[in-house]
Design an enzyme around this catalytic site. Structure first.
Site, mmCIF file in Angstrom:
data_model
loop_
_atom_site.group_PDB
_atom_site.id
_atom_site.type_symbol
_atom_site.label_atom_id
_atom_site.label_comp_id
_atom_site.label_asym_id
_atom_site.label_seq_id
_atom_site.Cartn_x
_atom_site.Cartn_y
_atom_site.Cartn_z
ATOM 1 N N THR A 32 26.851 7.039 21.091
ATOM 2 C CA THR A 32 27.435 6.778 19.699
ATOM 3 C C THR A 32 27.204 7.466 18.610
ATOM 4 O OG1 THR A 32 25.236 5.424 19.144
ATOM 5 C CG2 THR A 32 26.984 4.075 20.306
ATOM 6 N N ASP A 33 28.164 7.376 17.642
ATOM 7 C CA ASP A 33 28.153 7.943 16.245
ATOM 8 C C ASP A 33 27.514 7.314 15.200
ATOM 9 O OD1 ASP A 33 30.029 6.304 15.621
ATOM 10 O OD2 ASP A 33 31.694 7.422 15.739
ATOM 11 N N ALA A 34 27.545 7.894 14.152
ATOM 12 C CA ALA A 34 26.965 7.530 13.057
ATOM 13 C C ALA A 34 27.634 6.062 12.594
ATOM 14 C CB ALA A 34 27.002 8.383 11.898
ATOM 15 N N GLY A 35 28.745 5.724 13.011
ATOM 16 C CA GLY A 35 29.140 4.340 12.760
ATOM 17 C C GLY A 35 28.800 3.146 13.832
ATOM 18 N N VAL A 66 29.814 3.297 17.067
ATOM 19 C CA VAL A 66 30.451 3.238 18.175
ATOM 20 C C VAL A 66 30.688 4.483 19.075
ATOM 21 C CG1 VAL A 66 32.107 1.596 16.730
ATOM 22 C CG2 VAL A 66 32.508 3.929 16.685
#
Length: 146
Positions: free
Chosen positions: A27-30, A32
């Site tokens: 996942t990324d910082a968001g 997702v």
């Protein structure tokens, strides 16, 4: 010692279905799945597709004339995001295989929800000569039986 079995996919007709789980590292910082990680899921499914056909890619890499598939081009159409802990299904379906090339379509789903569609063109390449070579007849026969 515990015998731990790797995840396996199954063929449903011509479509190979491989399970994948979304981990925190995907996942990324968001929160997702980072867009490039969908390509990692797709690569793992293609590897397991070849394994499920009964072919050992390591043998091809250890042969005198090392050979393997390389991505020639691909397009991805992202439809919806995956998130931490999602259980995904990554499909592989051979559209065409001839000579030194193959075309495959893949989908990444979470349950019934389509997350991404991938159209990929592959080349079977001699890694020593850096040139395309014919896909081995044994592999072509196994693909043709699907």
């Amino acid at each position: 010692m515990v015998d731990v079995k790797a995840p396996e996919g199954v063929f449903e007709g011509k479509v190979f279905k491989f399970p994948a789980r979304v981990y925190y590292e995907d996942t990324d910082a968001g929160g997702v799945v980072y867009y490039a990680n969908y390509l990692k899921f797709a690569e793992r499914a293609r590897t397991e597709y070849i394994r499920a056909l009964g072919m050992c890619q390591q043998q091809a890499l250890e042969a005198e004339d090392k050979c393997g598939f390389m991505v020639r081009s691909l397009t991805v159409d992202y439809k919806a995001p995956a998130v931490l802990d999602d259980l995904l299904t990554v499909t592989c379906e051979m559209v065409e295989a001839k000579g030194a090339g193959a075309e495959m379509k893949q989908e990444i789903l979470c349950g019934e929800k389509l997350l991404a569609q991938i159209s990929i063109k592959l080349a079977y390449v001699s890694l020593l000569r850096k040139r395309p070579v014919r896909i081995p007849e044994e592999l072509m026969q196994k693909i043709g039986r699907l």
